[in-house]
Design an enzyme around this catalytic site. Structure first.
Site, PDB file in Angstrom:
ATOM      1  N   LYS A 286       0.805  -1.148  -0.159  1.00  0.00           N
ATOM      2  CA  LYS A 286       0.001  -0.059  -0.046  1.00  0.00           C
ATOM      3  C   LYS A 286       0.922   1.166   0.228  1.00  0.00           C
ATOM      4  CE  LYS A 286      -0.326  -0.073   4.902  1.00  0.00           C
ATOM      5  NZ  LYS A 286      -1.061  -0.479   6.279  1.00  0.00           N
TER       6      LYS A 286
ATOM      7  N   ARG B 229     -10.661  -0.591  15.274  1.00  0.00           N
ATOM      8  CA  ARG B 229     -10.532   0.042  13.982  1.00  0.00           C
ATOM      9  C   ARG B 229     -11.621  -0.700  13.203  1.00  0.00           C
ATOM     10  NH1 ARG B 229      -4.911   0.785  10.931  1.00  0.00           N
ATOM     11  NH2 ARG B 229      -5.102  -1.643  10.680  1.00  0.00           N
TER      12      ARG B 229
ATOM     13  N   HIS C 179      -5.907  -7.439  13.517  1.00  0.00           N
ATOM     14  CA  HIS C 179      -4.656  -6.615  13.588  1.00  0.00           C
ATOM     15  C   HIS C 179      -4.392  -6.442  14.900  1.00  0.00           C
ATOM     16  CE1 HIS C 179      -1.735  -4.162  11.624  1.00  0.00           C
ATOM     17  NE2 HIS C 179      -2.289  -2.895  12.017  1.00  0.00           N
TER      18      HIS C 179
ATOM     19  N   ARG D 287       1.242 -10.397   7.170  1.00  0.00           N
ATOM     20  CA  ARG D 287       1.107  -9.483   6.250  1.00  0.00           C
ATOM     21  C   ARG D 287       2.226  -8.483   6.763  1.00  0.00           C
ATOM     22  NH1 ARG D 287      -3.806  -9.331   9.155  1.00  0.00           N
ATOM     23  NH2 ARG D 287      -3.166  -7.749  10.409  1.00  0.00           N
TER      24      ARG D 287
ATOM     25  N   TYR E  39      14.109  30.935   5.097  1.00  0.00           N
ATOM     26  CA  TYR E  39      12.833  31.591   5.410  1.00  0.00           C
ATOM     27  C   TYR E  39      13.155  31.979   7.111  1.00  0.00           C
ATOM     28  CZ  TYR E  39      10.488  30.270   1.136  1.00  0.00           C
ATOM     29  OH  TYR E  39       9.936  30.424   0.111  1.00  0.00           O
TER      30      TYR E  39
ATOM     31  N   CYS F 258      12.711  24.108   2.964  1.00  0.00           N
ATOM     32  CA  CYS F 258      11.930  24.878   1.942  1.00  0.00           C
ATOM     33  C   CYS F 258      11.313  23.663   1.117  1.00  0.00           C
ATOM     34  CB  CYS F 258      12.848  25.423   0.857  1.00  0.00           C
ATOM     35  SG  CYS F 258      13.836  26.828   1.631  1.00  0.00           S
ATOM     36  N   MET F 259      10.174  24.027   0.305  1.00  0.00           N
ATOM     37  CA  MET F 259       9.633  22.947  -0.599  1.00  0.00           C
ATOM     38  C   MET F 259      10.440  22.219  -1.411  1.00  0.00           C
ATOM     39  SD  MET F 259       6.362  23.310  -2.729  1.00  0.00           S
ATOM     40  CE  MET F 259       4.937  24.164  -1.656  1.00  0.00           C
ATOM     41  N   ASP F 260      11.456  23.047  -1.968  1.00  0.00           N
ATOM     42  CA  ASP F 260      12.428  22.490  -2.936  1.00  0.00           C
ATOM     43  C   ASP F 260      13.726  22.186  -2.698  1.00  0.00           C
ATOM     44  OD1 ASP F 260       9.772  22.439  -4.374  1.00  0.00           O
ATOM     45  OD2 ASP F 260      10.337  24.767  -5.000  1.00  0.00           O
TER      46      ASP F 260
HETATM   47  C1  LIG Z   1      -0.424  -1.463   6.653  1.00  0.00           C
HETATM   48  C2  LIG Z   1      -0.935  -2.883   7.307  1.00  0.00           C
HETATM   49  C3  LIG Z   1      -0.006  -3.865   7.489  1.00  0.00           C
HETATM   50  C4  LIG Z   1       1.315  -3.856   7.205  1.00  0.00           C
HETATM   51  O1  LIG Z   1       1.993  -3.415   8.522  1.00  0.00           O
HETATM   52  P1  LIG Z   1       3.701  -3.411   8.809  1.00  0.00           P
HETATM   53  O2  LIG Z   1       3.739  -2.913  10.235  1.00  0.00           O
HETATM   54  O3  LIG Z   1       4.228  -2.339   7.910  1.00  0.00           O
HETATM   55  O4  LIG Z   1       4.126  -4.878   8.728  1.00  0.00           O
HETATM   56  C5  LIG Z   1      -0.684  -5.290   8.001  1.00  0.00           C
HETATM   57  N1  LIG Z   1      -1.997  -5.358   8.117  1.00  0.00           N
HETATM   58  C6  LIG Z   1      -2.722  -4.153   7.982  1.00  0.00           C
HETATM   59  C7  LIG Z   1      -4.054  -4.268   8.084  1.00  0.00           C
HETATM   60  C8  LIG Z   1      -2.233  -2.988   7.287  1.00  0.00           C
HETATM   61  O5  LIG Z   1      -3.249  -1.693   7.256  1.00  0.00           O
END
Ligand SMILES: *Cc1c(COP(=O)(O)O)cnc(C)c1O
Length: 374
Positions: free
Chosen positions: A42, A136, A164, A222, A268, A314-316
């Site tokens: 992701k 969540r 999770h 995951r 700045y 700065c931005m850039d």
């Molecule tokens: C982002 C995410 C992960 C991955 O988590 P890491 O700590 O980067 O390994 C696993 N499960 C869910 C539901 C997530 O949203």
């Protein structure tokens, strides 16, 4: 144009695919039997570039991917990724046809979401989120009746259940106790589902969870951040039971070198004022590229020296103190994440210097930075 590479003229990212392969290998070595990796790609694979990373992972035999939303899933499919792609977040039920047409798996975030997705003739592949205490996404682990009813829905094909952990990154007693409570609740639900004859994949561990609770891995773990060779915090990376190798390095160049006299300010807000004669480099990277504005004071490797970022970012552009480095000149490379000779700066260190975690730092690295495979 000889010797000139516009992609590398101000700031860029380099990706070490050998490191990625190494991380897959060591993470797989931590898995119990019958468990596999779901690669979480992701947020543009935590800033690394989703398709580049996913394609490499598919070549390495990974056939399960996690993303946050429909567009990220479609990017993988359009790029030719064949494996399971699970959307870990919410998708509006009106996109059900897009999901099924692209063979995507959708997370069911609660009972109402399941009911709203339960229409049409083609069943949608789903993984049911189970709330074991994070509060969540998910149906509460002990709401057996609602969970059973989702399994009974004709418009859904429940292929997985997952939860999770929200304190898996800490060894504090309170956190370990909470994790064990979540793991126990999830196991209890799994036992119930087995009794009912529902055969599904289960998963509850992410990167931190794998480091501490690997015996609790179900069929999938995951992994996001660990795949990229880092952890959310520096201490977590240090305590890792396996050696991870960072995939990403962040590079910039010195665009010009100038001298500041005593009392002259920089950038700045007049925030930085030179105390004595100082040699300053202007780097071609700023918060528009994802270098946090709070990273002032963080280190940069220039040649074989480590120098601080000074003044407001700065931005850039940003500024680096080059005092005492007589040979440094325009065009020289500056390394913000990575290692060179004896020196190295991890993404965790830059994140910590900026008051955030590695995950946030990496996933905010901007689209202006070209990702180059080493
Ligand atoms: C982002 C995410 C992960 C991955 O988590 P890491 O700590 O980067 O390994 C696993 N499960 C869910 C539901 C997530 O949203």
């Amino acid at each position: 144009m000889k010797g000139f590479n516009s992609d590398k003229s101000r700031a860029w990212i380099e990706l070490d695919m050998v490191a990625l392969e190494h991380n897959v290998r060591v993470l797989c070595s931590m898995l119990p039997q019958n468990s596999g990796l779901m690669a979480v790609v992701k947020a543009n694979a935590y800033g690394h570039g989703a398709l580049t990373v996913a394609k490499k992972l598919e070549c390495l035999g990974i056939n399960s991917f996690g993303v946050a939303c429909l567009d990220e899933a479609l990017e993988l499919r359009r790029g030719g990724i064949k494996g399971e792609v699970l959307i870990l977040g919410y998708t509006n039920p009106s996109f059900k046809d897009t999901l099924t047409a692209n063979r995507l798996s959708q997370t069911v975030v609660d009972y109402d979401h399941a009911a709203a997705l339960n229409f049409g003739v083609t069943p949608l592949k789903v993984h049911l989120a189970i709330d074991t205490g994070m509060h969540r996404l998910g149906i509460a682990w002990n709401e057996r009746e609602s969970i059973s009813r989702v399994f009974g829905m004709k418009g859904l094909n429940v292929e997985g259940v997952f939860s999770h952990l929200c304190t898996a990154d800490s060894d504090k007693t309170k956190c370990v106790e909470f994790s064990l409570k979540q793991l126990t609740a999830f196991n209890e639900l799994k036992r119930y589902l087995e009794e009912q004859g529902y055969g599904v994949k289960s998963h509850i561990l992410a990167s931190s969870g794998l480091m501490r609770y690997s015996p609790f891995a179900g069929e999938l773990v995951r992994t996001g951040i660990a795949l990229y060779g880092v952890m959310s915090r520096e201490d977590e990376l240090r305590d890792c039971p396996v050696e991870l190798r960072p995939v990403l390095s962040l590079h910039s160049r010195i665009m010009l070198v100038r001298e500041l006299d005593e009392g002259e300010s920089l950038g700045y807000g007049l925030e930085y004022v030179s105390r004595g004669k100082h040699k300053i480099g202007v780097l071609g990277i700023g918060y528009g590229d994802g270098l946090p504005r709070s990273a002032t004071g963080a280190s940069v490797i220039i040649g074989d020296c480590v120098r601080p970022i000074i003044g407001r970012i700065c931005m850039d552009q940003c500024f680096v103190d080059l005092t005492g480095l007589p040979d440094v000149k325009t065009g020289d490379e500056a390394l913000l994440i990575g290692s060179s000779g004896q020196n190295s700066i991890s993404a965790c260190e830059l994140a910590e210097a900026s008051g955030t975690i590695t995950n946030e730092l990496l996933c905010r690295l901007g689209t202006r930075l070209k990702r180059m495979v080493k």
